[in-house]
Design a protein around this motif. Structure first.
Motif, PDB file in Angstrom:
ATOM      1  N   ILE A   2      -2.585   3.002   7.714  1.00 26.01           N
ATOM      2  CA  ILE A   2      -1.984   2.246   6.608  1.00 26.01           C
ATOM      3  C   ILE A   2      -1.628   3.245   5.511  1.00 26.01           C
ATOM      4  O   ILE A   2      -2.513   3.774   4.831  1.00 26.01           O
ATOM      5  N   ASP A   3      -0.349   3.513   5.377  1.00 28.18           N
ATOM      6  CA  ASP A   3       0.113   4.501   4.391  1.00 28.18           C
ATOM      7  C   ASP A   3       0.324   3.835   3.038  1.00 28.18           C
ATOM      8  O   ASP A   3       0.691   2.655   2.959  1.00 28.18           O
ATOM      9  N   GLU A   4       0.086   4.608   1.953  1.00 27.72           N
ATOM     10  CA  GLU A   4       0.200   4.111   0.577  1.00 27.72           C
ATOM     11  C   GLU A   4      -0.615   2.824   0.404  1.00 27.72           C
ATOM     12  O   GLU A   4      -0.130   1.808  -0.104  1.00 27.72           O
ATOM     13  N   VAL A   5      -1.877   2.891   0.795  1.00 26.02           N
ATOM     14  CA  VAL A   5      -2.714   1.697   0.811  1.00 26.02           C
ATOM     15  C   VAL A   5      -2.957   1.149  -0.596  1.00 26.02           C
ATOM     16  O   VAL A   5      -3.277  -0.039  -0.762  1.00 26.02           O
ATOM     17  N   HIS A   6      -2.809   1.967  -1.623  1.00 24.81           N
ATOM     18  CA  HIS A   6      -3.044   1.482  -2.989  1.00 24.81           C
ATOM     19  C   HIS A   6      -2.008   0.455  -3.419  1.00 24.81           C
ATOM     20  O   HIS A   6      -2.192  -0.229  -4.443  1.00 24.81           O
ATOM     21  N   MET A   7      -0.913   0.293  -2.639  1.00 26.43           N
ATOM     22  CA  MET A   7       0.124  -0.672  -2.971  1.00 26.43           C
ATOM     23  C   MET A   7      -0.222  -2.086  -2.521  1.00 26.43           C
ATOM     24  O   MET A   7       0.492  -3.036  -2.850  1.00 26.43           O
ATOM     25  N   LEU A   8      -1.307  -2.255  -1.782  1.00 22.72           N
ATOM     26  CA  LEU A   8      -1.698  -3.598  -1.342  1.00 22.72           C
ATOM     27  C   LEU A   8      -2.071  -4.457  -2.540  1.00 22.72           C
ATOM     28  O   LEU A   8      -2.641  -3.974  -3.524  1.00 22.72           O
ATOM     29  N   SER A   9      -1.774  -5.738  -2.432  1.00 26.27           N
ATOM     30  CA  SER A   9      -2.140  -6.661  -3.494  1.00 26.27           C
ATOM     31  C   SER A   9      -3.638  -6.949  -3.458  1.00 26.27           C
ATOM     32  O   SER A   9      -4.344  -6.601  -2.500  1.00 26.27           O
ATOM     33  N   GLN A  10      -4.124  -7.590  -4.516  1.00 29.61           N
ATOM     34  CA  GLN A  10      -5.548  -7.924  -4.588  1.00 29.61           C
ATOM     35  C   GLN A  10      -5.952  -8.824  -3.426  1.00 29.61           C
ATOM     36  O   GLN A  10      -6.998  -8.618  -2.795  1.00 29.61           O
ATOM     37  N   GLY A  11      -5.127  -9.798  -3.113  1.00 29.66           N
ATOM     38  CA  GLY A  11      -5.434 -10.689  -2.001  1.00 29.66           C
ATOM     39  C   GLY A  11      -5.414  -9.969  -0.662  1.00 29.66           C
ATOM     40  O   GLY A  11      -6.240 -10.255   0.224  1.00 29.66           O
ATOM     41  N   ALA A  12      -4.484  -9.025  -0.508  1.00 28.33           N
ATOM     42  CA  ALA A  12      -4.416  -8.271   0.743  1.00 28.33           C
ATOM     43  C   ALA A  12      -5.649  -7.400   0.925  1.00 28.33           C
ATOM     44  O   ALA A  12      -6.190  -7.281   2.040  1.00 28.33           O
ATOM     45  N   PHE A  13      -6.116  -6.778  -0.154  1.00 32.31           N
ATOM     46  CA  PHE A  13      -7.358  -5.995  -0.079  1.00 32.31           C
ATOM     47  C   PHE A  13      -8.528  -6.873   0.354  1.00 32.31           C
ATOM     48  O   PHE A  13      -9.327  -6.510   1.221  1.00 32.31           O
ATOM     49  N   ASN A  14      -8.624  -8.055  -0.245  1.00 30.78           N
ATOM     50  CA  ASN A  14      -9.728  -8.946   0.083  1.00 30.78           C
ATOM     51  C   ASN A  14      -9.662  -9.411   1.533  1.00 30.78           C
ATOM     52  O   ASN A  14     -10.693  -9.580   2.197  1.00 30.78           O
ATOM     53  N   ALA A  15      -8.434  -9.622   2.040  1.00 33.12           N
ATOM     54  CA  ALA A  15      -8.287 -10.051   3.432  1.00 33.12           C
ATOM     55  C   ALA A  15      -8.681  -8.947   4.405  1.00 33.12           C
ATOM     56  O   ALA A  15      -9.113  -9.224   5.529  1.00 33.12           O
ATOM     57  N   LEU A  16      -8.542  -7.701   3.962  1.00 27.46           N
ATOM     58  CA  LEU A  16      -8.847  -6.567   4.833  1.00 27.46           C
ATOM     59  C   LEU A  16     -10.326  -6.202   4.839  1.00 27.46           C
ATOM     60  O   LEU A  16     -10.801  -5.526   5.760  1.00 27.46           O
ATOM     61  N   LEU A  17     -11.076  -6.651   3.837  1.00 25.34           N
ATOM     62  CA  LEU A  17     -12.455  -6.186   3.650  1.00 25.34           C
ATOM     63  C   LEU A  17     -13.327  -6.410   4.877  1.00 25.34           C
ATOM     64  O   LEU A  17     -13.969  -5.485   5.373  1.00 25.34           O
ATOM     65  N   LYS A  18     -13.381  -7.639   5.380  1.00 27.18           N
ATOM     66  CA  LYS A  18     -14.314  -7.963   6.459  1.00 27.18           C
ATOM     67  C   LYS A  18     -13.973  -7.203   7.725  1.00 27.18           C
ATOM     68  O   LYS A  18     -14.850  -6.630   8.396  1.00 27.18           O
ATOM     69  N   THR A  19     -12.698  -7.156   8.084  1.00 21.79           N
ATOM     70  CA  THR A  19     -12.296  -6.424   9.293  1.00 21.79           C
ATOM     71  C   THR A  19     -12.537  -4.933   9.143  1.00 21.79           C
ATOM     72  O   THR A  19     -12.915  -4.252  10.104  1.00 21.79           O
ATOM     73  N   LEU A  20     -12.337  -4.417   7.930  1.00 22.24           N
ATOM     74  CA  LEU A  20     -12.535  -2.989   7.702  1.00 22.24           C
ATOM     75  C   LEU A  20     -14.013  -2.608   7.793  1.00 22.24           C
ATOM     76  O   LEU A  20     -14.356  -1.500   8.212  1.00 22.24           O
ATOM     77  N   GLU A  21     -14.887  -3.526   7.443  1.00 27.45           N
ATOM     78  CA  GLU A  21     -16.317  -3.228   7.487  1.00 27.45           C
ATOM     79  C   GLU A  21     -16.880  -3.352   8.902  1.00 27.45           C
ATOM     80  O   GLU A  21     -17.699  -2.527   9.322  1.00 27.45           O
ATOM     81  N   GLU A  22     -16.449  -4.354   9.668  1.00 26.18           N
ATOM     82  CA  GLU A  22     -16.971  -4.569  11.024  1.00 26.18           C
ATOM     83  C   GLU A  22     -15.819  -4.782  11.995  1.00 26.18           C
ATOM     84  O   GLU A  22     -15.602  -5.889  12.509  1.00 26.18           O
TER      85      GLU A  22
ATOM     86  N   ILE B 160     -13.437  -1.121  -0.971  1.00 25.82           N
ATOM     87  CA  ILE B 160     -12.743  -0.461   0.148  1.00 25.82           C
ATOM     88  C   ILE B 160     -13.269   0.958   0.318  1.00 25.82           C
ATOM     89  O   ILE B 160     -13.530   1.423   1.432  1.00 25.82           O
ATOM     90  N   LEU B 161     -13.434   1.661  -0.806  1.00 28.26           N
ATOM     91  CA  LEU B 161     -13.915   3.041  -0.746  1.00 28.26           C
ATOM     92  C   LEU B 161     -15.297   3.119  -0.098  1.00 28.26           C
ATOM     93  O   LEU B 161     -15.592   4.073   0.642  1.00 28.26           O
ATOM     94  N   SER B 162     -16.149   2.146  -0.381  1.00 30.72           N
ATOM     95  CA  SER B 162     -17.515   2.181   0.157  1.00 30.72           C
ATOM     96  C   SER B 162     -17.554   1.979   1.652  1.00 30.72           C
ATOM     97  O   SER B 162     -18.572   2.263   2.289  1.00 30.72           O
ATOM     98  N   ARG B 163     -16.483   1.494   2.255  1.00 30.75           N
ATOM     99  CA  ARG B 163     -16.444   1.251   3.698  1.00 30.75           C
ATOM    100  C   ARG B 163     -15.773   2.385   4.464  1.00 30.75           C
ATOM    101  O   ARG B 163     -15.610   2.295   5.676  1.00 30.75           O
ATOM    102  N   CYS B 164     -15.343   3.425   3.750  1.00 34.36           N
ATOM    103  CA  CYS B 164     -14.572   4.501   4.382  1.00 34.36           C
ATOM    104  C   CYS B 164     -15.238   5.855   4.166  1.00 34.36           C
ATOM    105  O   CYS B 164     -15.964   6.060   3.194  1.00 34.36           O
ATOM    106  N   GLN B 165     -14.970   6.764   5.108  1.00 32.77           N
ATOM    107  CA  GLN B 165     -15.243   8.177   4.868  1.00 32.77           C
ATOM    108  C   GLN B 165     -14.039   8.749   4.112  1.00 32.77           C
ATOM    109  O   GLN B 165     -12.901   8.659   4.578  1.00 32.77           O
ATOM    110  N   VAL B 166     -14.287   9.321   2.940  1.00 32.56           N
ATOM    111  CA  VAL B 166     -13.210   9.763   2.053  1.00 32.56           C
ATOM    112  C   VAL B 166     -12.968  11.258   2.241  1.00 32.56           C
ATOM    113  O   VAL B 166     -13.909  12.057   2.161  1.00 32.56           O
TER     114      VAL B 166
END
Length: 562
Positions: A127-147, A168-174
């Motif tokens: 996912i390129d330029e991920v900071h462009m996601l909306s607040q709702g899009a980030f929230n929709a991605l949280l659960k799948t990104l964690e598990e 999001i940062l807490s679920r990723c290796q940065v």
């Protein structure tokens, strides 16, 4: 005619080994693949053009390779590698978050995650330029990104890490990608020039690397632009012409002129720069960088801080050998002050010209004092030669000062002499010569208006001290006599604050007025501290103090205070 491919795509790295300037990160990713310690989510962040998306693609290709090499690199021969090279792989999915940033786009992505890979072990979602996601899009991605499923790996790339949600940062290796150094960019451009049969001077490639500001993709785009202009031979002059960059030779020439106190030629050089269409503010800013580089080149241990080619680094070292460190410090201070004042100045060209005049005067004083030999023992033993003419000089009327002959050793544009009190003492001169009379110029009479004008100039010394500026603006000195002034302040705090800057302020005022004997007395204003009567009891006491019969009347009539 073959289709032209830009260098940024043609020479895009295909292995971790070929990635430029990110050795620590690529080695970490290779070790993770080698040890089979793969995380389910990564975040690649850093400036543009430093290899974030490239490393994500190499990582995705390598972990899906069916026959990895002994170094755990992709073989480029198996079906998974061939599909990736031909851009038909179904295991690697790229999403541009800049144009797919809604909740529905992320829900579609989550539905795709449920499908296991057909060839290879992993489905990689970049996912390129991920900071462009909306607040709702980030929230929709949280659960799948964690598990996510065991076969799914997410690689998020962004140039603005601070805009990514902490959850999001807490679920990723940065992984923080650094800007690519000038030396690495020059080496890579030389490699590409050799592959393409192009001759490019190192000075020209250094300009390209400086202009790219740490981005390799930008450097390759500029390189292609130069090739289109000059063909297979890229020179330094062609490079600065195409990129509209001011030749660094102007800065080297300017330093030489300033060291010689050649003000006319320095102003002519500035005029030449302006006639070529360059902004005076950019010129003075670039000259500040040049002085910094000259200072760095003074020491062999710091010369490595110069991000430039060896030829230009040698040029800096040669000029640094002719510059005194103290002069460079003073010059940097003058240029930095000019850069600050330039933004608010109405006559911007005059501001820069005055800066050059001040720089030229920094070496005017040593050149004039060199003509006067130091005092000898004979001079010290005969103090009457120096002191005898000093008395009539101090008492001489102002109207007679025009008869004093000029001093030939002072240059046409002298540096304003120091006006400390000890500087007003007459200098000793060799026996048999006429002593100079500095006190005559050091103690000029002045008016109250001139004193207030000099006081107003103190604001330029403290541009970032709002409380001092307010105090200097609200309180102005009053002239007591020819050599004494008095400043009345509101409270002791202001007096203590002014004492901190008192020496610097008075040195400036004495220097401006050409009078080293001026003394300033600080005074705190006195106010009436008597209390006023407000309550009925207080008013009654005041009236009784004025007329004692009032108390007798109150007692006789039985009156009460309300």
């Amino acid at each position: 005619m073959d289709q032209y491919i830009v260098s940024a795509r043609k020479y895009r790295p295909a292995t971790f080994e070929s990635v430029v300037g990110q050795h620590a990160l690529t080695e970490t990713l290779r070790n993770a693949i080698r040890q089979n310690h793969l995380a389910h989510a990564y975040l690649f962040c850093g400036p543009r053009g430093v290899g974030k998306t490239t490393c994500a693609r190499i990582f995705a290709k390598t972990i899906n390779c069916l026959n990895p090499t002994a170094d755990h690199d992709a073989c480029n021969e198996c079906e998974s590698c061939l599909a990736f090279n031909e851009q038909r792989s179904f295991n690697i999915h790229e999403l541009d978050a800049a144009s797919n940033n809604s909740v529905e786009d992320i829900r579609t992505l989550i539905q795709e995650v449920r499908i296991p890979p057909q060839i290879g072990k992993y489905s990689v979602y970049i996912i390129d330029e991920v900071h462009m996601l909306s607040q709702g899009a980030f929230n929709a991605l949280l659960k799948t990104l964690e598990e996510p499923p065991s076969y799914a790996i997410f690689i998020l790339a962004t140039t603005e890490k601070h805009k990514v949600l902490p959850t999001i940062l807490s679920r990723c290796q940065v992984y923080d990608f650094a800007r690519i150094t000038v030396a690495d960019i020059i080496a890579h451009l030389q490699y590409i020039a050799g592959k393409e049969g192009i001759t490019a001077s190192e000075e020209a490639l250094n300009i390209v690397a400086q202009k790219a500001d740490g981005g390799l993709r930008d450097a390759l785009s500029i390189f292609d632009q130069l090739v289109a202009f000059s063909g297979n031979n890229i020179t330094y002059k062609q490079t600065i012409e195409v990129l509209n960059v001011l030749d660094s030779d102007y800065y080297f020439r300017l330093v030489d002129l300033l060291l010689q106190s050649d003000v006319p030629q320095a102003l002519l050089l500035l005029n030449e720069v302006l006639q070529r269409g360059f902004d005076a503010g950019n010129f003075i800013n670039g000259f500040a960088r040049h002085l910094r580089d000259v200072l760095v080149a003074k020491d062999a241990s710091t010369v490595q801080l110069l991000e430039t080619s060896d030829a230009i680094r040698k040029h800096y070292a040669e000029q640094a050998a002719h510059c005194d460190a103290a002069w460079i410090f003073k010059a940097l201070d003058v240029v930095n002050t000019c850069d600050i004042n330039y933004r608010t100045a109405r006559n911007k060209r005059l501001t820069v010209e005055l800066c050059l005049v001040k720089l030229a005067q920094l070496v005017a004083k040593p050149s004039s004092s060199a003509a006067v030999p130091p005092p000898t023992a004979q001079t010290v033993s005969q103090p009457q030669v120096v002191q005898q003419p000093a008395a009539p000089v101090v008492q001489q009327p102002t109207a007679q000062r025009s008869n004093i002959p000029s001093i030939p050793t002072i240059p046409a544009m002298p540096k304003i002499p120091s006006l400390h009190p000890q500087a007003s003492k007459p200098e000793t001169s060799p026996a048999g010569t006429q002593p100079q009379q500095p006190a005559q110029e050091e103690n000029r009479p002045f008016t109250l208006d001139q004193l207030l004008d000099a006081w107003a100039g103190l604001k330029s010394l403290f541009p970032e001290e709002p409380r001092l500026l307010a105090m200097l603006n609200d309180h102005r000195p009053q002239l007591i006599d020819a050599e004494h002034a008095e400043l009345t302040l509101v409270n002791p705090w202001q007096r203590d604050e002014f004492k901190k800057i008192g020496k610097q302020a008075m040195d400036y005022v004495r220097k401006t007025l050409h009078n080293s004997k001026l003394q300033l007395t600080l005074k705190v204003a006195e106010y009436d501290t008597s209390t006023r009567a407000y309550t009925p009891e207080e008013k009654y006491k005041v009236l009784v103090a004025q007329n004692a019969e009032l108390a007798n009347m109150k007692a006789a009539l039985g009156l009460q205070l309300e």
